[in-house]
Design an enzyme around this catalytic site. Sequence first.
Site, mmCIF file in Angstrom:
data_model
loop_
_atom_site.group_PDB
_atom_site.id
_atom_site.type_symbol
_atom_site.label_atom_id
_atom_site.label_comp_id
_atom_site.label_asym_id
_atom_site.label_seq_id
_atom_site.Cartn_x
_atom_site.Cartn_y
_atom_site.Cartn_z
ATOM 1 C CG ASP A 208 44.126 22.396 42.562
ATOM 2 O OD1 ASP A 208 45.195 22.062 42.011
ATOM 3 O OD2 ASP A 208 43.590 23.507 42.388
ATOM 4 C CG ASN B 293 49.186 26.637 39.762
ATOM 5 O OD1 ASN B 293 49.296 27.592 40.527
ATOM 6 N ND2 ASN B 293 48.945 26.794 38.467
ATOM 7 C CG ASP C 33 37.147 30.215 38.894
ATOM 8 O OD1 ASP C 33 37.924 31.160 38.618
ATOM 9 O OD2 ASP C 33 37.354 29.406 39.810
ATOM 10 C CD GLU D 298 44.066 28.027 38.299
ATOM 11 O OE1 GLU D 298 43.672 29.202 38.158
ATOM 12 O OE2 GLU D 298 43.466 27.200 39.011
ATOM 13 C CG HIS E 129 41.690 23.901 35.864
ATOM 14 N ND1 HIS E 129 40.652 23.707 36.711
ATOM 15 C CD2 HIS E 129 42.238 25.090 36.243
ATOM 16 C CE1 HIS E 129 40.588 24.720 37.575
ATOM 17 N NE2 HIS E 129 41.553 25.568 37.298
ATOM 18 N NE ARG E 130 37.802 27.190 37.020
ATOM 19 C CZ ARG E 130 37.126 26.096 37.330
ATOM 20 N NH1 ARG E 130 36.489 25.417 36.391
ATOM 21 N NH2 ARG E 130 37.071 25.665 38.571
ATOM 22 C CE LYS F 118 45.339 24.544 39.603
ATOM 23 N NZ LYS F 118 44.511 25.109 40.636
#
Length: 645
Positions: free
Chosen positions: A51, A94, A317, A345, A388-389, A413
Amino acid sequence: MTKEFFDIPQFTSAAGIVRLPGSKSISNRVLLLAALADGETEIRELLASDDTERMLEALKTLGVGVSTLGGENWLIKGCAGIFPVKQADLFLGNAGTAFRPLTAALALAGGDFVLKGVARMHERPIGDLVDGLRQLGADITYLGNDGFPPLHLKPASIRHGGVVRVRGDVSSQFLTGLLMALPLTGEAATVEVLGELISKPYIQITLAIMARFGVVVQRDGWQRFTVAAGSRYFSPGTIYVEGDASSASYFLAAGAIGGGPVRVEGVGRDSIQGDVRFAEALAQMGAEIEMGPNWMSARAPVGGLVAVDLDCNHIPDAAMTLATAALFAKGTTTLRNIASWRVKETDRIAAMATELRKLGAVVEEGEDFIKVTPACLRPASIDTYDDHRMAMCFSLAAFGTPLRINDPKCVAKTFPDYFERFASVTRAAPVIAIDGPSASGKGTVAARVAAALGFAYLDSGALYRLTALAAQRACVEWSDETAVAAIAAALDVEFSETYISLDGIPVGDAIRTEEISAAASKVAALPAVREALLFRQRAFNTVPGLVGDGRDMGSVVFPQAALKVFLTASAEVRAERRHKQLIGKGLSANLPDLLLDLQQRDARDSQRSVAPLRQEADAKLLDTTSLTIEEAVNQVLMWSREALQ
Ligand code: DC
């Protein structure tokens, strides 16, 4: 293309210290404001990730002076609100934290720009921001679907100052984008938020960073934000990026589940990131939290974690980490007010529910909530949805079961070396790998060592034997790689202490015949079959530990094994042992034939192209030609105890 995955053994515990990578939210905001500011800004400890790469590339394309100072340090030559390049095509992947603020800044700075991203970025809404910018006169066209990227921005006469209304209930990034861009108009401007503003802590980050660059926004509750006339960004000189508070959540949760303490460095009490409040949520689950100005640590409570019912609007998040931590908390955890998960995402509520269910958890999902009830976890292959998370928070499930994370590189990311850092604070259940040729006695030795240590036992050869038997029963040729691999992937087997069953029925000696022995060695030479059986074997790597025997335990399946033994004996002695075994079972056997068979199997197992039988450089050699079983077992036990200390 072979599928990329990362297999994680079950963890026994977690403890240690992690220095966090820079915050994504802060990094991309600081980059943009440094670019818009007057003067040069030295940015220290910027996050190195996809990112931030997208933002750096975009700024370079726009003519901003961007140079590396080595490591994670960068020098940005600000353009005082006027990008040198007036026409460009920008690809922003993204990265929502690049796309939204750049849209606002470029719309108000003026020029002819196309902004695009990956397919998922084109599904993430931006209409509210565009509506806000249009109120200021911006000329923005949707190149795909209305309300979504890609966008075309054209030169327009921008109204200076006044009131802009923007919805705040879909993504706080719209307000962030507008606020950061408004000083470019030079006049006093007010943003009024329509609807309930979500993710307020991210707005606090925005305001704090704008203030560092000299623009103080006057805030009236969470409804009105005013940028004074004459506001301009000035470089603060050098600016340090805090560690990423959302990334901290995985490590703190690991400490809370796996004993701890796990300490994260780079964020703490003085952080401007709202996600540090994840620590409070974890404390509510019972975790013992300690905090300093720029560090935090977590350890497990004596009685284990307990479920919580939480409004997570302030930690959208990090709340994902609570969903997987909930797998280890007594009771049903409810995470509320998380509608924003649906436009991230991926649709994170749907993705989270699907993957948690694969592990055996009971999940209820709604438009803006998720409820997780833990269960006895089972191994699963977790999909990550290019998010990613998802990849990072599911690594926590390994405290309950071995698991496979698909497409693990999506962590790039925000946290490219996440899995390495996570491994550095977690301890995996140990493996003793015993490899060797047929009839070397490794099966007997491995089973006894496992029993003595209280570990699980994996007879990996049995899986190849079962595959050969199942193929025979299904009338599939042993040479038909695709069909045999499909059978291997779907094998319905159960290993118990005393028997092995196929399709619910104990197989007994049906997998030990000479015919199936030879067939097992043939199907084992097929790469697709080996691939199909890989995770099934790794799924045995549970707490407290595993002893596995086979041909490639130490080389392929468990390369991280605490102890690797290459157990062998001369072909003649092995043939004699096998002969005695068969006669003992009342079966007829011919020694020269057995020897020939063994030699052929040895040749096939050691000469095949995939995972051939060979002694690994780090394996200990145990030649049992002149040893009794007890002697061999004792030797392996002695080595095991040394290795496990
Ligand atoms: O260990 P065993 O004799 O039960 O194994 C049967 C066959 O399976 C053997 O010929 C080789 C193959 N095998 C393998 O290729 N890799 C393993 N890890 C275990 C067995």
